[in-house]
Design an enzyme around this catalytic site. Structure first.
Site, short mmCIF file in Angstrom:
data_model
loop_
_atom_site.label_atom_id
_atom_site.label_comp_id
_atom_site.label_asym_id
_atom_site.label_seq_id
_atom_site.Cartn_x
_atom_site.Cartn_y
_atom_site.Cartn_z
N SER A 152 0.84 -1.19 0.00
CA SER A 152 0.00 0.00 0.00
C SER A 152 0.88 1.25 0.00
O SER A 152 1.74 1.41 -0.88
CB SER A 152 -0.95 -0.04 1.20
N ASP A 333 -8.93 -6.12 -4.93
CA ASP A 333 -8.47 -4.87 -4.33
C ASP A 333 -8.89 -3.73 -5.26
O ASP A 333 -8.26 -3.48 -6.28
CB ASP A 333 -6.95 -4.90 -4.17
N HIS A 366 -8.29 -4.95 -0.39
CA HIS A 366 -6.97 -4.38 -0.13
C HIS A 366 -6.30 -5.02 1.08
O HIS A 366 -5.06 -5.12 1.13
CB HIS A 366 -7.10 -2.86 0.08
#
Length: 398
Positions: A152, A333, A366
């Site tokens: 991320s 995601d 995610h």
């Protein structure tokens, strides 16, 4: 694996991209494993929005016994015998500037006023974090990293390392990340920030001076963010349209409680399980995270865009990179979709860089980059065992 945080003080001012200069500051970090004789086995782990330097292992109490629920945020990935094996690698986790987990940030005292920095803490960027991390590695005597790895926002830092310090990175492992945020992502961040700054207890960011905390705004910000970390499939599977279970009293036949619940379900306060879950996450987050830190870090997310200086041409931006790459994305995601990882892959291929790519079909959204997916962990393990090891000096491969 018991770990102890360490703090390093820097008295040399740090110029920031915003034009400000941060005077003396501190960085909190942890290390796992042993640095080899030629200092070639170091792996830097970059953390995401609400994580910290505590990447792996557990803390101990005064008697040396492991504390329950004190595992590092990527403990399933990093440790002895794990995908990133600390029997071989010397792993470093650093808490970013502006955070609320020990490194200098808005909750610390301003060196001139003696008051908490609060909203006066300067704007920081991904590039600023990388520069600060590089200084810490200098202090540890580590000239070149075997690998930099992050998921991320941590993946953005990893990418930035290959651009800011191309000769210091042999391998880059970028997980569930992107070369910049989409407009939709920026919009989610802005709604979350507005929830914080409009909280009556925010006081223009100087809430600590007023003895308050904008917990309501933080709760809402966390709820908004948490929705984006999960996939629709996971939310439907875990919660569906189920109402929150009856209390023990109602289940035991307490008529008054049953009547109260029945009345509540006919008003506007219906509590679905997903509502209860989000409220729980928001409440928990508001007890340990700092509001100004949230504002700073989400802004750093928004600002990151290495292609901006190249008229939006990502291939041109990545031309300076010299590292070998592994990129991993997850099919569900939608915040950092596989298409964004493929943009990076294409730009690297355009530059004839060595790049491996794994797209994992996983239902978790995610959050998948933090979970125990055996295919994902196997891909990371194989890359470190076959690729990263290969580029170590001959005497360090055993």
């Amino acid at each position: 694996m018991i770990v102890i945080p360490q703090t390093l003080r820097f008295d040399q001012p740090l110029p920031l991209q915003c034009g400000a200069v941060l005077p003396g500051y501190e960085l909190v970090y942890e290390t796992y494993g042993t640095l080899n004789a030629d200092r070639s086995n170091a792996v830097l782990i970059c953390h995401a929005l609400n994580a910290s330097h505590h990447v792996a292992g557990r803390y101990a109490d005064a008697s040396g016994q492991p504390l329950p629920k004190s595992e590092g945020w990527w403990d399933n990935m990093i440790g002895p015998g794990k995908a990133v094996d600390t029997n071989r690698w010397f792993v470093i986790g650093i808490n970013n500037l502006g955070s609320c987990f020990g490194s200098t940030g808005p909750t610390h005292l301003h060196p001139v006023t003696g008051e908490p920095w609060g909203a006066d803490f300067p704007v920081v960027t991904v590039e600023d974090w990388v520069n600060a991390q590089a200084r810490l590695l200098d202090a540890l005597g580590i000239e070149r990293l075997a690998a930099v790895m992050g998921g991320s926002l941590g993946g953005m830092q990893t990418l930035s390392w290959t651009l800011q310090y191309p000769e210091r990175v042999r391998h880059a492992v970028v997980v569930a990340s992107a070369p910049n945020l989409t407009a939709e992502n920026i919009a989610f961040n802005e709604v979350a920030r507005r929830a914080i700054v409009t909280d009556p207890d925010f006081h223009g960011g100087h809430y600590l001076r007023h003895g308050t905390l904008p917990r309501r705004g933080l709760r809402i910000a966390r709820m908004i963010g948490h929705i984006t970390y999960l996939s629709d499939d996971v939310m439907n599977e875990k919660f569906g349209r189920q109402l929150k279970p009856l209390t023990d009293a109602a289940q035991a036949g307490d008529v008054d409680e049953a009547v109260r619940l029945a009345y509540r379900y006919t008003t506007q306060d219906v509590e679905f399980q997903i509502e209860s879950y989000l409220r729980h996450q928001g409440d928990k987050f508001s007890e340990y995270f700092d509001a100004n830190t949230y504002l700073l870090i989400t802004r750093a997310l928004d600002y990151f865009d290495p292609a901006r200086a190249h008229d939006g041409n990502l291939s041109a931006a990545l031309a300076v990179a010299r590292a070998r790459f592994l990129l991993i994305s997850f099919s569900t995601d939608w915040r950092f979709s596989p298409a964004r990882s493929r943009e990076i892959v294409k730009a690297l291929v355009d530059n004839r860089r060595d790049v491996s790519y794994a797209e994992i079909d996983a239902p978790h959204g995610h959050d998948a980059f933090l979970l125990d997916d055996p295919r994902y962990h196997a891909a990371v393990r194989a890359y470190f065992e076959q690729q990263v090891v290969r580029d170590l000096p001959a005497g360090a491969r055993a």
